[in-house]
Design a protein around this motif. Structure first.
Motif, mmCIF file in Angstrom:
data_model
loop_
_atom_site.group_PDB
_atom_site.id
_atom_site.type_symbol
_atom_site.label_atom_id
_atom_site.label_comp_id
_atom_site.label_asym_id
_atom_site.label_seq_id
_atom_site.Cartn_x
_atom_site.Cartn_y
_atom_site.Cartn_z
ATOM 1 N N UNK A 79 0.883 -1.390 0.061
ATOM 2 C CA UNK A 79 -0.124 0.156 0.147
ATOM 3 C C UNK A 79 0.821 1.264 0.011
ATOM 4 N N UNK A 80 1.050 1.945 -1.169
ATOM 5 C CA UNK A 80 1.731 2.996 -1.273
ATOM 6 C C UNK A 80 1.477 4.411 -0.858
ATOM 7 N N UNK A 81 1.986 4.950 0.013
ATOM 8 C CA UNK A 81 1.911 6.333 0.588
ATOM 9 C C UNK A 81 3.033 6.787 1.133
ATOM 10 N N UNK A 82 3.462 8.181 0.979
ATOM 11 C CA UNK A 82 4.392 8.937 1.628
ATOM 12 C C UNK A 82 4.099 9.709 2.685
ATOM 13 N N UNK A 83 4.686 9.325 3.760
ATOM 14 C CA UNK A 83 4.672 10.040 5.232
ATOM 15 C C UNK A 83 5.879 9.495 5.914
ATOM 16 N N UNK A 258 -12.824 17.787 13.432
ATOM 17 C CA UNK A 258 -12.200 18.358 12.283
ATOM 18 C C UNK A 258 -11.825 17.785 11.135
ATOM 19 N N UNK A 259 -12.050 18.419 10.045
ATOM 20 C CA UNK A 259 -11.572 17.741 8.808
ATOM 21 C C UNK A 259 -10.013 17.582 8.744
ATOM 22 N N UNK A 260 -9.509 16.471 8.366
ATOM 23 C CA UNK A 260 -8.149 16.287 8.216
ATOM 24 C C UNK A 260 -7.656 16.322 6.787
ATOM 25 N N UNK A 261 -8.525 15.384 5.880
ATOM 26 C CA UNK A 261 -7.934 15.420 4.542
ATOM 27 C C UNK A 261 -9.189 14.618 4.004
ATOM 28 N N UNK A 262 -9.386 15.031 2.476
ATOM 29 C CA UNK A 262 -10.339 14.279 1.857
ATOM 30 C C UNK A 262 -9.803 12.926 1.591
ATOM 31 N N UNK A 263 -10.753 12.237 1.862
ATOM 32 C CA UNK A 263 -10.610 10.598 1.733
ATOM 33 C C UNK A 263 -9.719 10.173 0.574
ATOM 34 N N UNK A 264 -8.655 9.468 0.558
ATOM 35 C CA UNK A 264 -8.177 8.828 -0.512
ATOM 36 C C UNK A 264 -9.128 7.656 -1.261
ATOM 37 N N UNK A 265 -9.064 7.289 -2.588
ATOM 38 C CA UNK A 265 -9.708 6.238 -3.059
ATOM 39 C C UNK A 265 -8.595 5.189 -2.994
ATOM 40 N N UNK A 266 -9.085 3.823 -2.991
ATOM 41 C CA UNK A 266 -7.992 2.797 -3.212
ATOM 42 C C UNK A 266 -7.112 2.886 -4.145
ATOM 43 N N UNK A 267 -7.399 3.288 -5.413
ATOM 44 C CA UNK A 267 -6.449 3.532 -6.521
ATOM 45 C C UNK A 267 -5.312 4.669 -6.283
ATOM 46 N N UNK A 268 -5.458 5.395 -5.352
ATOM 47 C CA UNK A 268 -4.513 6.409 -4.780
ATOM 48 C C UNK A 268 -3.407 5.782 -4.262
ATOM 49 N N UNK A 269 -3.567 4.440 -3.652
ATOM 50 C CA UNK A 269 -2.732 3.851 -2.749
ATOM 51 C C UNK A 269 -1.875 2.859 -3.764
ATOM 52 N N UNK A 270 -2.239 2.694 -5.093
ATOM 53 C CA UNK A 270 -1.480 1.953 -6.027
ATOM 54 C C UNK A 270 -1.032 0.585 -5.322
ATOM 55 N N UNK A 271 -2.014 -0.091 -4.981
ATOM 56 C CA UNK A 271 -1.905 -1.660 -4.294
ATOM 57 C C UNK A 271 -1.361 -2.271 -5.395
ATOM 58 N N UNK A 272 -0.356 -3.254 -5.166
ATOM 59 C CA UNK A 272 0.054 -4.261 -5.784
ATOM 60 C C UNK A 272 0.358 -5.516 -5.027
ATOM 61 N N UNK A 273 0.676 -6.565 -5.677
ATOM 62 C CA UNK A 273 1.046 -7.854 -4.641
ATOM 63 C C UNK A 273 2.464 -7.628 -4.435
ATOM 64 N N UNK A 274 2.815 -8.038 -3.130
ATOM 65 C CA UNK A 274 4.059 -7.622 -2.429
ATOM 66 C C UNK A 274 5.211 -8.726 -3.028
ATOM 67 N N UNK A 275 6.077 -8.208 -4.175
ATOM 68 C CA UNK A 275 7.032 -9.268 -4.624
ATOM 69 C C UNK A 275 7.855 -9.885 -3.805
#
Ligand code: ADP
Ligand code: ZN
Ligand code: MG
Length: 476
Positions: A79-83, A258-275
Motif C-alpha cells: 500500500x503506497x503512500x508517503x509520510x 475536524x476535517x483532516x483530509x479528503x479521503x483517498x480512494x483505493x487507487x490512490x494507494x496503487x496497491x500491488x502484490x508484494x513481490x
C-alpha cells in the motif's frame, strides 16, 4: 425527515508477538526511540522481509473466533503512500487476498441480540511515530513501532447507533483478550478504531456518503465522536448541503471532529502484490489444530454461566467480559461459594476497588478462597453482612484472611440476646415520641430503630436478632 446512521468500524489490533512482522526486532512498548530497529524495519534498500509465523497463527486464531473463513491461499500487498513515519514509502498489508473473510460476532444492545458482519481480518505492519511536541521546533521520527504486527478487523456497515458501535468494540476487545492475541490497551494504542459513518433516510436501503473518523482512544470517545458526527451530517442535509467523503479527526478537548483530509480512494494507494514475500498457504491440519485449541469464548461462557450457575444474564455478561474475572468467579464457586453471592461480591465490591485502583483482577492479592471463607462467616452468624463489607475491604487491601481481620478489629457480631435487649431498651427509653408514632401505625419507623441499635453497637449487632427483638418489644 427522519435519518438513521450507518456505521462500519475498522479496528487495528497490535498482535502480542515478541518480534515484529517481518524482522526479529522486539515489539516491547516504551523503549528509547529507535533502539528496536534494524535495516528491514527502517526500510533500507536490498533487504528482504520474512513473515512472522506467530503473527499468522494469531490472525488465524482470531479469524476462527469471529466465524471467518480462512483462506487457503492468501497474499501480502504493498500500500503506497508517503509520510515521514513510513520509511519504505509503502506499508506491507493485505488487499485482494486477506487471510480471513466473511465472519460475524454478536452483541447485545438494550437486551436485543444483534449480529454484526465482519468483512475481513488481515495482517499488516504498523508505521513509526512522528514526534512534534517538545522538540524545539524540530520533528523527530521514532521507528520502534515500524513493522510491529497488526491485524485489521473490518466490519460490515451493519452498525446502526453509537451505542452499538461501542458494544461491538467491547465484544471484539474481549474476544481478542480471551484469545491472548492482543492486550486491548486503547491508551497505549494497541487497539485503535477508525469509525466510518453515513446517514440515510430511516428505513431506506441505499448508502449515503461516508466520513471516516480517527483518533478516538476510548469506547466513550468512539460513542461521542459518532454522536457528534451523526448530528453534523443531519444538520448539513437539513440545510440543503451535501456530505463530502473525507477523514476527520476527533478532538476530545472540544468534543468535535475536524476535517483532516479528503479521503483517498483505493487507487490512490496503487496497491500491488508484494513481490518480496511468498503467498501464504495455510495448512488445513494446522488450521484445524488452531481451531481445536481455541478457548471457551465470552458468548459461550456467558450462556454456560446462566445455565450452570443460574446467574441472571446481567451477572453472566459482566463476569465473562474478562476471562480472568470469569476464572476468579469459577475458582470461588469451586471452593464452595454460592454462585449468586460470589457474583454479587465481585460485581459490587471487588470491581469497584479494582476500578478505583485501576488494577486487573490478576494483580489483586485477594484470593477466591478467602472470599468463600468470609461468606461462611456471614452464614454462620460470626459477622453481619454489613460488617462483611468492612472485612472485605480490609481483605482486599491487605490480602489477610477474614478471621484475622475480625479478630484484630474486634468485629465479631453481637448475637448475645441480653446485650442486644439492653441496647434496645435504652433506645426505646430515649425515643418515646418515635415509639408512640410506631405504635400508632407508622411501621416504617422500624428502620429508624434498627439504625439506632446498629449505631449504638457500632454495626456489630446481629440484624436478624435486632429486628426480632425490636418487633417483640414495640408491639407490646
Ligand atoms: P474504503 O475503501 O474507504 O476503505 P471500505 O468499503 O473498505 O471503504 O469500508 C471501510 C469501512 O467503512 C468498513 O467498515 C465498511 O463497513 C464501512 N462503510 C462502507 N460504506 C459505508 C457507508 N456508506 N457508511 C458507513 N460505513 C461504511
Ligand atoms: Zn527490525
Ligand atoms: Mg477499505
Amino acid at each position: 425527515m427522519q435519518y438513521e446512521a450507518v456505521i462500519g468500524l475498522e479496528i487495528h489490533a497490535q498482535l502480542l508477538t515478541d518480534s515484529k512482522m517481518f524482522c526479529g526486532c522486539s515489539t516491547r512498548f516504551g523503549a528509547e526511540p529507535n533502539t528496536q530497529t534494524c535495516p528491514i524495519c527502517i526500510g533500507m534498500p536490498g533487504v528482504l522481509p520474512v513473515m512472522n509465523r506467530k503473527a499468522l497463527e494469531f490472525t488465524i486464531r482470531t479469524g476462527l473466533a469471529v466465524n471467518c473463513r480462512i483462506s487457503s491461499y492468501s497474499r501480502f500487498a504493498r500500500k503506497n503512500y508517503f509520510y515521514p513515519d513510513l520509511p519504505k514509502g509503502y506499508q506491507i498489508s493485505q488487499y485482494e487476498m486477506p487471510i480471513c473473510e466473511h465472519g460475524f460476532i454478536e452483541v447485545i444492545v438494550d437486551g436485543e441480540k444483534k449480529r454484526i458482519g465482519i468483512t475481513r481480518v488481515h495482517m499488516e505492519e504498523d508505521a513509526g511515530k512522528n514526534i512534534h511536541e517538545g522538540s524545539g521546533g524540530h520533528s523527530f521520527v521514532d521507528l520502534n513501532r515500524a513493522g510491529v504486527p497488526l491485524m485489521e478487523i473490518v466490519s460490515e456497515p451493519d452498525i446502526r447507533s453509537p451505542k452499538e458501535a461501542s458494544e461491538y468494540m467491547k465484544k471484539l476487545r474481549s474476544i481478542l483478550r480471551y484469545l491472548g492475541v492482543c492486550d486491548g490497551n486503547m491508551e497505549q494504542g494497541s487497539l485503535r478504531c477508525d469509525a466510518n459513518v453515513s446517514i440515510r433516510p430511516a428505513g431506506s436501503n441505499g448508502f449515503g456518503i461516508k466520513v471516516e473518523m480517527k483518533n478516538m482512544n476510548s469506547f466513550r470517545f468512539v460513542e461521542k465522536a459518532l454522536e457528534y458526527e451523526i448530528k453534523r451530517q443531519i444538520n448539513i442535509l437539513n440545510d440543503g448541503g451535501r456530505i463530502i467523503q473525507e477523514t476527520r479527526l476527533w478532538d476530545s478537548s472540544t468534543g468535535t471532529t475536524q476535517s483532516m483530509r479528503t479521503k483517498e480512494e483505493a487507487h490512490d494507494y496503487r496497491y500491488f502484490p508484494e513481490p518480496d514475500l511468498v503467498p501464504i498457504m495455510a495448512d488445513e491440519t494446522w488450521i484445524k489444530e488452531i481451531k481445536e485449541a481455541l478457548p471457551e469464548l465470552p458468548d459461550i461462557k456467558r450462556e454456560r454461566f446462566v445455565s450452570e450457575y443460574g446467574l441472571p444474564e446481567y451477572d453472566a455478561d459482566l463476569l465473562t467480559s474478562e476471562k480472568s474475572i470469569a476464572d476468579w468467579f469459577e475458582d470461588a464457586v469451586r471452593a464452595g461459594g454460592s454462585p449468586k453471592s460470589v457474583s454479587n461480591w465481585i460485581m459490587v465490591e471487588l470491581m469497584r476497588f479494582l476500578n478505583e485502583d485501576n488494577r486487573s483482577i490478576e494483580e489483586c492479592s485477594l484470593k477466591p478462597a478467602q472470599l468463600v471463607n468470609m461468606l461462611a462467616l456471614i452464614d454462620n452468624g460470626t459477622i453481619s453482612g454489613k460488617i462483611a463489607k468492612t472485612v472485605f475491604e480490609e481483605m482486599y487491601k491487605t490480602g489477610k484472611d477474614a478471621e484475622e481481620i475480625i479478630r484484630e478489629k474486634g468485629l465479631i457480631q453481637i448475637s448475645d440476646e441480653g446485650a442486644i435487649q439492653k441496647a434496645i431498651d435504652e433506645i426505646i427509653t430515649k425515643n418515646p415520641k418515635e415509639v408512640e408514632r410506631f405504635k400508632a401505625g407508622e411501621e416504617k419507623l422500624i428502620g429508624f430503630f434498627v439504625g439506632q441499635v446498629m449505631k449504638a453497637t457500632k454495626g456489630k449487632a446481629n440484624p436478624q436478632l435486632v429486628n426480632d427483638i425490636l418487633k417483640r418489644k414495640l408491639s407490646i
